[in-house]
Design a protein around this motif. Structure first.
Motif, short mmCIF file in Angstrom:
data_model
loop_
_atom_site.label_atom_id
_atom_site.label_comp_id
_atom_site.label_asym_id
_atom_site.label_seq_id
_atom_site.Cartn_x
_atom_site.Cartn_y
_atom_site.Cartn_z
N ASP C 5 0.84 -1.21 0.00
CA ASP C 5 0.00 0.00 0.00
C ASP C 5 0.87 1.26 0.00
N ALA C 6 1.94 1.26 0.82
CA ALA C 6 2.77 2.46 0.91
C ALA C 6 3.41 2.78 -0.44
N VAL C 7 4.00 1.76 -1.07
CA VAL C 7 4.64 2.00 -2.37
C VAL C 7 3.61 2.39 -3.43
N ALA C 8 2.45 1.74 -3.41
CA ALA C 8 1.42 2.05 -4.40
C ALA C 8 0.97 3.51 -4.25
N MET C 9 0.77 3.95 -3.02
CA MET C 9 0.31 5.33 -2.82
C MET C 9 1.41 6.33 -3.17
N LEU C 10 2.67 5.98 -2.89
CA LEU C 10 3.77 6.88 -3.31
C LEU C 10 3.81 6.99 -4.83
N ALA C 11 3.55 5.88 -5.53
CA ALA C 11 3.53 5.93 -7.00
C ALA C 11 2.38 6.81 -7.48
N VAL C 12 1.23 6.71 -6.81
CA VAL C 12 0.08 7.55 -7.18
C VAL C 12 0.41 9.03 -6.94
N LEU C 13 1.00 9.33 -5.78
CA LEU C 13 1.31 10.73 -5.45
C LEU C 13 2.41 11.27 -6.36
N GLN C 14 3.38 10.42 -6.73
CA GLN C 14 4.43 10.84 -7.66
C GLN C 14 3.80 11.23 -9.01
N PHE C 15 2.85 10.42 -9.46
CA PHE C 15 2.18 10.70 -10.73
C PHE C 15 1.40 12.01 -10.65
N ILE C 16 0.70 12.23 -9.53
CA ILE C 16 -0.03 13.49 -9.36
C ILE C 16 0.97 14.65 -9.35
N GLY C 17 2.15 14.43 -8.77
CA GLY C 17 3.19 15.46 -8.80
C GLY C 17 3.63 15.79 -10.22
N PHE C 18 3.80 14.76 -11.07
CA PHE C 18 4.15 15.03 -12.47
C PHE C 18 3.04 15.83 -13.15
N GLY C 19 1.78 15.50 -12.80
CA GLY C 19 0.65 16.25 -13.34
C GLY C 19 0.70 17.72 -12.93
N ALA C 20 1.10 17.97 -11.67
CA ALA C 20 1.21 19.35 -11.20
C ALA C 20 2.29 20.09 -11.98
N LEU C 21 3.39 19.39 -12.31
CA LEU C 21 4.46 20.02 -13.11
C LEU C 21 3.95 20.40 -14.50
N VAL C 22 3.07 19.56 -15.07
CA VAL C 22 2.49 19.90 -16.37
C VAL C 22 1.64 21.16 -16.25
N GLY C 23 0.83 21.23 -15.18
CA GLY C 23 0.00 22.42 -14.97
C GLY C 23 0.86 23.68 -14.86
N LYS C 24 1.95 23.56 -14.10
CA LYS C 24 2.85 24.70 -13.93
C LYS C 24 3.51 25.07 -15.27
N ALA C 25 3.88 24.05 -16.05
CA ALA C 25 4.54 24.30 -17.33
C ALA C 25 3.60 24.98 -18.32
N ARG C 26 2.28 24.74 -18.20
CA ARG C 26 1.33 25.46 -19.06
C ARG C 26 1.52 26.97 -18.88
N GLY C 27 1.67 27.40 -17.61
CA GLY C 27 1.90 28.82 -17.35
C GLY C 27 3.26 29.27 -17.85
N THR C 28 4.31 28.53 -17.48
CA THR C 28 5.68 28.92 -17.82
C THR C 28 5.88 29.07 -19.32
N TYR C 29 5.33 28.12 -20.11
CA TYR C 29 5.59 28.12 -21.55
C TYR C 29 4.42 28.63 -22.37
N GLY C 30 3.36 29.10 -21.69
CA GLY C 30 2.23 29.71 -22.40
C GLY C 30 1.47 28.75 -23.29
N VAL C 31 1.25 27.52 -22.79
CA VAL C 31 0.45 26.55 -23.56
C VAL C 31 -0.92 26.47 -22.90
N LYS C 32 -1.91 27.10 -23.52
CA LYS C 32 -3.26 27.17 -22.93
C LYS C 32 -4.06 25.92 -23.26
#
Lengths: 129, 129, 129
Positions: C5-32
């Protein structure tokens, strides 16, 4: 549980196999990462992988949830139809995207059946087996 | 387990429903497979499906893992918020992509809560219920 | 189960973190939204998220299915390699997509190992532990 695990892992490995075909197609059709467009034959293989991703994320929980209420052999049988459906879909999509309906129906049908086979007993409060 | 199965299967069927809307939008806006671009209204519906795919792959394991440690009614309640959040997200994104924040927060919030509700007891070595 | 369970949830949270980086990159690089192309640096981060999505949908069922047959510490160990592999992959892909092989192998390797570690005992009819 064993039949369900076996079918689930075959579905996972089949999906990884489609991913490997996408990797190979990057070389064959000269589509360099991060691009995923620019070559129709590449895009067809990529769309097979993406469509399988969309279905796998629905199949796997439906498979295990249905196995809470139904004999694992029936559940695994539905999963086996999905596995065949994906092969039909892949071959048809690569040959001609407009001919992908049969393979799609053979893949989505078992998923819908499994999801309903889990949802109905869950809503009726049936005891898991 | 029943409440969790019910919510999980509703999330799977909701996602399949978004997929059906994408299929319908291919016809409405004339976007032929394998293309997924070329029409803004189509791309909005496609992005709703893709974003739901991204969240569903996180929601489902978090839902079942949280149910190892918490009463299924609480876990299913968080899942129900996700289901409503996805409807809000869909309606907002199709109307105007820039208004999608509320629906997104209503979907990602329950996922984060469930993932942490599973991670913390798992790290603390709590006995699953 | 706790380690898994611990490793599975860390993998889920890591993936959500990558998603947050995509959201941030939309702003940084102006991709609407709904666009996902138009800026190479944005596309790299987006492809990291998509590739992680493709692998996560395979990892999570393989992790839990392997735990039906093998001690949870071994299973969680394979999952931990995956988590490190994803970090290596992310850093390499953002720096230069062509250098992503090592991180990819460190991620796909544990998934294949776990899927086979579940498939073989399931096909042999071993009793789940």
């Amino acid at each position: 549980m064993n039949h369900v695990d076996a079918v689930a892992m075959l579905a996972v490995l089949q999906f990884i196999g489609f991913g490997a075909l996408v990797g190979k197609a990057r070389g064959t059709y000269g589509v360099k990462a991060p691009a995923v467009t620019g070559s129709e034959p590449f895009e067809r293989i990529y769309r097979v992988q993406m469509n399988t991703l969309e279905l796998l994320v629905a199949l796997l929980p439906a498979l295990y949830a249905a196995a809470h209420y139904w004999p694992s052999l029936y559940v695994a049988g539905a999963g086996a139809v999905y596995l065949v459906g994906r092969i039909v879909y892949w071959r048809a999509y690569v040959a001609s995207p407009s001919s992908r309906s049969l393979g799609f129906l053979l893949s989505i049908g078992p998923i819908l059946a499994l999801a309903l086979a889990a949802l109905v007993p869950a809503l009726l409060g049936k005891t898991p087996i």
